[in-house]
Write an enzyme that holds these catalytic residues in place. Structure first.
Site, PDB file in Angstrom:
ATOM      1  N   HIS A 111       0.817  -1.216   0.000  1.00  0.00           N
ATOM      2  CA  HIS A 111       0.000   0.000   0.000  1.00  0.00           C
ATOM      3  C   HIS A 111       0.850   1.264   0.000  1.00  0.00           C
ATOM      4  O   HIS A 111       0.355   2.341  -0.325  1.00  0.00           O
ATOM      5  CB  HIS A 111      -1.003  -0.006   1.160  1.00  0.00           C
ATOM      6  N   ASP A 137       0.010  -7.549   1.475  1.00  0.00           N
ATOM      7  CA  ASP A 137       0.538  -6.194   1.621  1.00  0.00           C
ATOM      8  C   ASP A 137       2.066  -6.178   1.639  1.00  0.00           C
ATOM      9  O   ASP A 137       2.685  -5.530   2.489  1.00  0.00           O
ATOM     10  CB  ASP A 137      -0.020  -5.524   2.881  1.00  0.00           C
ATOM     11  N   SER A 160       4.595   2.372   7.891  1.00  0.00           N
ATOM     12  CA  SER A 160       4.219   1.223   7.062  1.00  0.00           C
ATOM     13  C   SER A 160       5.390   0.743   6.219  1.00  0.00           C
ATOM     14  O   SER A 160       6.043   1.534   5.534  1.00  0.00           O
ATOM     15  CB  SER A 160       3.064   1.594   6.129  1.00  0.00           C
TER      16      SER A 160
END
Length: 396
Positions: free
Chosen positions: A122, A152, A233
């Site tokens: 992402h 992911d 992230s």
């Protein structure tokens, strides 16, 4: 990680969140409170690991202080900057929707001294090239080598001359050995603040993390209270030996910022997926094609099952899926949307199944596209055997 990427899990109570396995994203006609994705079934192809240098030269038994841990690993953690085009259909210029560039910030870490970087999908979604910035401020362009949206995970390859950098890959540890209470540290770039370290513990293991963008769940996820915020992230979750046990991926929050619950994709998943992404650019996920929910006291009562009966109620079966071809029947409901009946999976390949999470985890760790599966099903009080072959997951 921005607000759209924040996973708000809500209250996980009697019924699992509906995540339909298949190409549908509107979840059909089954209530969202009744189902969970049970499609995630992955088994790695035999691909040679491409890490070429001895990662970090840290002995397995050497426990580091937090300051020593940071010094050992900070040069291996990078900031990822990606630019993507966005279309605003509400603004029309010369008959065309307005297009603009947006920038996303995330983190990543060195996987090999050949310039391979691991991050979250992402973080780089819809981008073909990204910037990779090291703690010394040097920035290099990188191509997207491969992506696995469902777990992911993404792999980048630096394409500039990076001979000035001494790339030190971070070692991937065995995430199956971690325990609740183990100390951990997260390093990344929250809110663009490069080289930020936070610490905490493993709060729980084996979580089922809904991937809202893709409509599937990520199994066996690590929960931590180490602070994770937008920009973290893709960065590493480390044990005190300086080895990666997970990729920081999501938080549970009502504000979009950390509230004590963070999640990381386990390193064993990374070990399995990344070599395939490097070789093929994608990972083919096996697909069963059904959605279901763990049995709750209310469901058990409505279906007149013995107290504390265990299994997975089939709530949805995708047409022409392996589950459909096996003959699985989805639940039926009365006019008040109360369950009347439905197939209950009680074992797979001879392994007892107590919950939807167990079913997903079994498929994830033991199955691949083309594998046979045998399901033991309670249908209206009769125990039957159904067999099928897993297919490749259809594209969204």
């Amino acid at each position: 990680m921005n607000g759209r990427e924040t996973i708000q899990l809500g209250v996980i109570g009697a019924l699992c969140v509906l995540l339909l396995i298949g190409v549908f994203t509107n979840f059909g006609r089954v209530p969202a409170s009744l189902a969970q994705d049970i499609d995630l079934a992955e088994k790695s192809n035999e691909v040679q690991d491409i890490q070429t240098s001895e990662p970090n030269n840290i002995a397995n038994s050497e426990v580091l202080s937090l300051s020593s841990l940071f010094k050992r690993t900070e040069n291996s953690v990078v900031q990822i900057t990606s630019k993507v085009s966005e279309t605003n259909s509400n603004i029309i210029i010369n008959g065309n929707p307005l297009e603009r560039q947006s920038t996303k910030l995330g983190s990543g870490f060195v996987y090999s001294d050949s310039g391979l970087i691991i991050t979250n999908n992402h973080v780089i979604k819809d981008a073909k090239t990204v910037d990779v910035t090291f703690v010394d401020g040097n920035t290099y362009s990188a191509n997207v080598t491969g992506t696995d949206p469902y777990n992911d995970i993404a792999v980048l390859q630096i394409i500039d001359d990076f001979s000035e950098e001494s790339l030190i890959p971070l070692a991937l540890d065995d995430s199956s050995k971690i325990e609740v209470g183990d100390p951990v540290a997260a390093i990344g770039n929250p809110f663009g603040l490069s080289g930020t370290m936070t610490s905490g513990i493993v709060s729980q293991i084996g979580r089922l993390l809904p991937n809202q963008e893709e409509g599937f769940s990520i199994p066996n996820v690590i929960q931590t209270d180490a602070a994770i915020n937008p920009g973290n992230s893709g960065g590493p979750l480390l044990n005190l030996e300086g080895r990666v046990i997970g990729i920081n991926t999501a938080i549970q929050s009502n504000t979009g910022e950390f509230s004590g619950v963070g999640f990381a994709v386990p390193s064993n998943t990374v070990k399995k997926i990344v070599p395939v992404l490097i070789e093929k650019g994608k990972y083919d996920h096996p697909w069963l094609g059904m959605a279901g929910t763990s049995l709750t006291p209310d469901i058990i009562k409505k279906l007149d099952l013995p107290k504390n009966y265990k299994g997975v109620l089939v709530t949805t079966v995708v047409k022409d899926s392996p589950a459909d071809e096996a003959g699985l029947l989805e639940a039926t409901f009365n006019i008040n949307r109360e369950i009347k009946n439905g197939d209950i999976i009680i074992s797979i390949d001879g392994n007892k199944i107590n919950s939807i999470a167990e079913l997903i985890l079994y498929l994830s760790e033991n199955k691949a596209v083309g594998d046979d599966v045998s399901l033991e099903v309670n249908r209206n009080g009769n125990i039957i055997q159904l067999n099928t072959v897993l297919k490749a997951r259809p594209s969204n």
